[in-house]
Design an enzyme around this catalytic site. Sequence first.
Site, short mmCIF file in Angstrom:
data_model
loop_
_atom_site.label_atom_id
_atom_site.label_comp_id
_atom_site.label_asym_id
_atom_site.label_seq_id
_atom_site.Cartn_x
_atom_site.Cartn_y
_atom_site.Cartn_z
N ARG A 73 0.86 -1.19 0.00
CA ARG A 73 0.00 0.00 0.00
C ARG A 73 0.90 1.24 0.00
NH1 ARG A 73 -3.97 -0.06 4.90
NH2 ARG A 73 -5.09 -1.64 3.73
N ARG A 142 -1.77 6.68 9.52
CA ARG A 142 -1.82 6.17 8.14
C ARG A 142 -1.88 7.33 7.14
NH1 ARG A 142 -4.04 0.87 8.06
NH2 ARG A 142 -3.40 -0.21 9.95
N LYS A 207 -3.94 1.32 14.80
CA LYS A 207 -3.91 2.22 13.65
C LYS A 207 -4.51 3.58 13.99
CE LYS A 207 -6.36 -0.63 11.09
NZ LYS A 207 -7.30 -1.27 10.12
N LYS A 209 -6.01 7.33 12.04
CA LYS A 209 -6.39 7.88 10.73
C LYS A 209 -6.81 9.34 10.81
CE LYS A 209 -7.61 3.37 8.98
NZ LYS A 209 -8.62 2.51 8.37
N CYS A 427 -15.31 -2.93 -0.51
CA CYS A 427 -13.93 -3.21 -0.12
C CYS A 427 -13.37 -4.34 -0.98
CB CYS A 427 -13.88 -3.61 1.35
SG CYS A 427 -14.52 -5.27 1.65
N CYS A 433 -8.00 -10.62 0.67
CA CYS A 433 -8.10 -10.23 2.08
C CYS A 433 -8.27 -11.46 2.97
CB CYS A 433 -9.28 -9.28 2.29
SG CYS A 433 -9.43 -8.85 4.03
N CYS A 472 -16.58 -8.18 5.54
CA CYS A 472 -16.56 -8.51 6.97
C CYS A 472 -16.87 -7.24 7.75
CB CYS A 472 -15.20 -9.11 7.36
SG CYS A 472 -13.95 -7.87 7.77
N CYS A 476 -14.05 -1.52 5.97
CA CYS A 476 -13.09 -0.82 5.10
C CYS A 476 -13.73 0.08 4.05
CB CYS A 476 -12.17 -1.83 4.43
SG CYS A 476 -11.18 -2.76 5.63
FE1 SRM Z 1 -9.14 -1.84 6.02
C1 SRM Z 1 -7.87 -4.49 7.67
C2 SRM Z 1 -8.32 -3.17 3.08
C3 SRM Z 1 -9.75 1.13 4.54
C4 SRM Z 1 -10.89 -0.82 8.79
N1 SRM Z 1 -8.19 -3.52 5.48
C5 SRM Z 1 -7.69 -4.47 6.31
C6 SRM Z 1 -6.85 -5.49 5.53
C7 SRM Z 1 -5.44 -5.02 5.55
C8 SRM Z 1 -6.99 -6.95 5.99
C9 SRM Z 1 -6.02 -7.49 7.00
O1 SRM Z 1 -5.81 -6.88 8.08
O2 SRM Z 1 -5.47 -8.55 6.75
C10 SRM Z 1 -7.49 -5.33 4.12
C11 SRM Z 1 -6.61 -5.71 2.95
C12 SRM Z 1 -7.45 -6.24 1.81
C13 SRM Z 1 -6.72 -6.47 0.56
O3 SRM Z 1 -6.59 -7.63 0.14
O4 SRM Z 1 -6.28 -5.52 -0.07
C14 SRM Z 1 -8.01 -3.92 4.20
N2 SRM Z 1 -8.94 -1.13 4.18
C15 SRM Z 1 -8.69 -1.87 3.07
C16 SRM Z 1 -8.89 -1.06 1.81
C17 SRM Z 1 -7.95 -1.44 0.68
C18 SRM Z 1 -10.36 -1.20 1.39
C19 SRM Z 1 -10.69 -0.74 0.00
O5 SRM Z 1 -11.37 -1.52 -0.65
O6 SRM Z 1 -10.31 0.35 -0.43
C20 SRM Z 1 -8.69 0.35 2.38
C21 SRM Z 1 -7.26 0.77 2.38
C22 SRM Z 1 -7.08 2.08 3.02
C23 SRM Z 1 -5.75 2.71 2.84
O7 SRM Z 1 -5.39 2.97 1.70
O8 SRM Z 1 -5.09 3.00 3.84
C24 SRM Z 1 -9.15 0.14 3.81
N3 SRM Z 1 -10.07 -0.11 6.60
C25 SRM Z 1 -10.31 0.95 5.78
C26 SRM Z 1 -11.26 1.82 6.39
C27 SRM Z 1 -11.83 3.08 5.77
C28 SRM Z 1 -11.00 4.29 6.03
O9 SRM Z 1 -9.88 4.20 6.53
O10 SRM Z 1 -11.48 5.36 5.72
C29 SRM Z 1 -11.60 1.27 7.61
C30 SRM Z 1 -12.67 1.80 8.59
C31 SRM Z 1 -12.25 3.01 9.32
C32 SRM Z 1 -11.54 2.64 10.57
O11 SRM Z 1 -10.33 2.38 10.52
O12 SRM Z 1 -12.20 2.54 11.61
C33 SRM Z 1 -10.84 0.05 7.73
N4 SRM Z 1 -9.31 -2.50 7.92
C34 SRM Z 1 -10.12 -1.97 8.89
C35 SRM Z 1 -10.07 -2.82 10.05
C36 SRM Z 1 -10.85 -2.61 11.37
C37 SRM Z 1 -10.17 -1.64 12.27
C38 SRM Z 1 -10.85 -1.54 13.61
O13 SRM Z 1 -10.72 -0.50 14.25
O14 SRM Z 1 -11.47 -2.50 14.06
C39 SRM Z 1 -9.18 -3.88 9.74
C40 SRM Z 1 -8.78 -5.06 10.65
C41 SRM Z 1 -7.86 -4.65 11.74
O15 SRM Z 1 -7.29 -3.57 11.78
O16 SRM Z 1 -7.69 -5.49 12.64
C42 SRM Z 1 -8.74 -3.66 8.38
FE1 SF4 Z 2 -11.14 -7.36 4.22
FE2 SF4 Z 2 -13.11 -6.95 5.90
FE3 SF4 Z 2 -11.63 -4.90 5.07
FE4 SF4 Z 2 -13.28 -6.03 3.41
S1 SF4 Z 2 -13.89 -4.97 5.30
S2 SF4 Z 2 -11.13 -5.52 2.97
S3 SF4 Z 2 -13.23 -8.13 4.01
S4 SF4 Z 2 -10.93 -6.57 6.30
#
Ligand code: SRM
Ligand code: SF4
Length: 570
Positions: A73, A142, A207, A209, A427, A433, A472, A476
């Site tokens: 990323r 981030r 994390k 943001k 997402c 993922c 899930c 995201c």
């Molecule tokens: Fe996310 C974890 C993809 C934005 C909340 N996110 C992941 C992971 C890395 C899975 C993992 O931990 O193994 C995913 C990788 C998937 C893949 O194969 O590419 C993933 N997140 C994404 C992306 C690519 C979604 C998308 O379709 O665009 C976004 C990348 C953002 C970036 O460029 O930095 C992405 N993730 C977000 C957002 C939205 C935002 O940031 O505006 C959220 C919700 C906002 C927040 O953080 O509360 C988000 N991602 C999570 C979480 C839950 C965090 C939590 O507080 O519980 C996880 C899991 C974790 O951290 O344990 C996670």
């Molecule tokens: Fe993966 Fe869940 Fe984030 Fe979708 S919402 S990219 S399934 S961690």
Amino acid sequence: MTDEPSRNERIKEASDYLRGTLAEGLREEVTGAIVEDDQQLVKFHGMYLQDDRDLRSERTRKKMEKAFSFMIRVRIPGGVITTAQWLALDHVSRTYGNNTMRLTTRQTVQLHGIIKSNLKSTLKEIDQVLLGSIAACGDVNRNVMCGANPDESAAHAEALELARAISDHLTPQTPAYREIWLDGEKIAGREEAVVEPIYGKTYLPRKFKIVVAVPPSNDVDIFAHDLGYIAIRDAAGTIAGWNVTVGGGMGMTHGEPDTYPRTADLMGFCAPKDAVAIAEAVVTVQRDWGNRSNRKHARLKYTIEDRGLDAFRAEVERRAGVKLEAAKPFTFTSTGDRYGWSQGTEGRGHLTLFVENGRIHDVAGKAQFAALHKIAQINEGEFRITANQNLIVADVPTDKQAEVERIAREVGLLAPWSGLRRNAMACVALPTCGLALAESERYLPDLVTSLDKSLAAHGLSADDIVIRMTGCPNGCARPYLAEIGLVGKGPGRYNLYLGAAYDGSRLSKLYAEDVEDAGIVSALDPIFAAYASEREKGERFGDFTIRAGFIARTSNGADFHKNTGAKRTT
Ligand code: SRM
Ligand code: SF4
């Protein structure tokens, strides 16, 4: 619940500022993976170890190792990238990756499918165009987002400047990234105060943001983030200061009601000169107050719930040496992008393109990856990635506008007519993922096609309705802030959420559990019918579902799981 530091805390502490055994692991040729502790550390370097889940069962049957590869990323503050940088990412994706680029919901680019032996070459090429991936993931600040709204060029420039300043200020200082990936010289034995003056040895509990928004557009979904800045302009239109928001977040776990999404609180107003100091203070308070034993309770949103906003504000003010004023009035109108041409300065135009779920690839009849390559060559300016996974071709001179538009149109990058599809976001989920419980990016386009039929039958095709899907509950694609939110529960099954505000200011609530494909359409069809016949002038779908009694209003995070109020079923 024990107060012992979590396993991740011990890994960070022992890592020597994010080095761990990554350098050794890279040299290990018998596996495409890296050891478990390093899998946590590599995130701080902007990478995830993944495997192709489509191939899992076949490879298990054949007694083969999983099909491991890495996702990288990139860190792109404000989503603004030069076309030369774009072409470099395009090149590494074709050379080392899986021939796609993925625009993310945080305005960055993800490259998937990079095998271990190609990581260093990939990161070196990325470094050559002054991009990197340090802190794109991990327990640090981030990618800092900034509203991409092309209609507000002057304010956008100031907002971007702030996003970049905060991003630079909060970038980890450890030399580990340079040493491991770019063959930099090892610099050891420095004091913590020098190595990581803001983060220290164990970085943040979780994390973190940050976003910068320029009203009236809430295209960055400010209330979903740990820390946010809302531009407040004076009569001349220049930025007089920033309203500061804290404590937003999306992630939760199914069946665990003490985890929940939360919309950020308004903490106050600061002058432009104090904005970076406030960011540092918010980050260090969270560093010291955040929960380091339970990672499910470690985001700033829980710190604020536990300690209270007043105590948090007082500590931030003390550390920053700044007294915040009361927040100033502002209005957001929507979270969506403004598709098509917008007038820039000096006769230049900005073209906002629709990239379905941010996936850029070449498929039959839709060679979008190749088309964007061509556009990047023609337009020597900038691209802006939006927080809705779309792309703006910025600053296109008048004589090149027709050609850029023609190339984009040919491959379906101009916005579709359906109001639902224009406002859809999914997402990544399967196959990369590791946390996905259900499909998302590969399924939402077809579901929208089915829902569009139902909307057309009720005369609602052109209405802007925000729909978001995730595989899930981690959130995201920020599904709990969508008027229709679908969250993966298991293969082919989704929880359906309704009642969020169109401007991104209110969370939704669970409407139906474990719904499958046809069930989603039949659950929504009667609500669309009622919306078409009963809505008030200008009433948004999310607001309507509450007023009409389909769902109760969610006031904030702790209230998210409470199903108060009667539910109308037809
Ligand atoms: Fe996310 C974890 C993809 C934005 C909340 N996110 C992941 C992971 C890395 C899975 C993992 O931990 O193994 C995913 C990788 C998937 C893949 O194969 O590419 C993933 N997140 C994404 C992306 C690519 C979604 C998308 O379709 O665009 C976004 C990348 C953002 C970036 O460029 O930095 C992405 N993730 C977000 C957002 C939205 C935002 O940031 O505006 C959220 C919700 C906002 C927040 O953080 O509360 C988000 N991602 C999570 C979480 C839950 C965090 C939590 O507080 O519980 C996880 C899991 C974790 O951290 O344990 C996670
Ligand atoms: Fe993966 Fe869940 Fe984030 Fe979708 S919402 S990219 S399934 S961690």
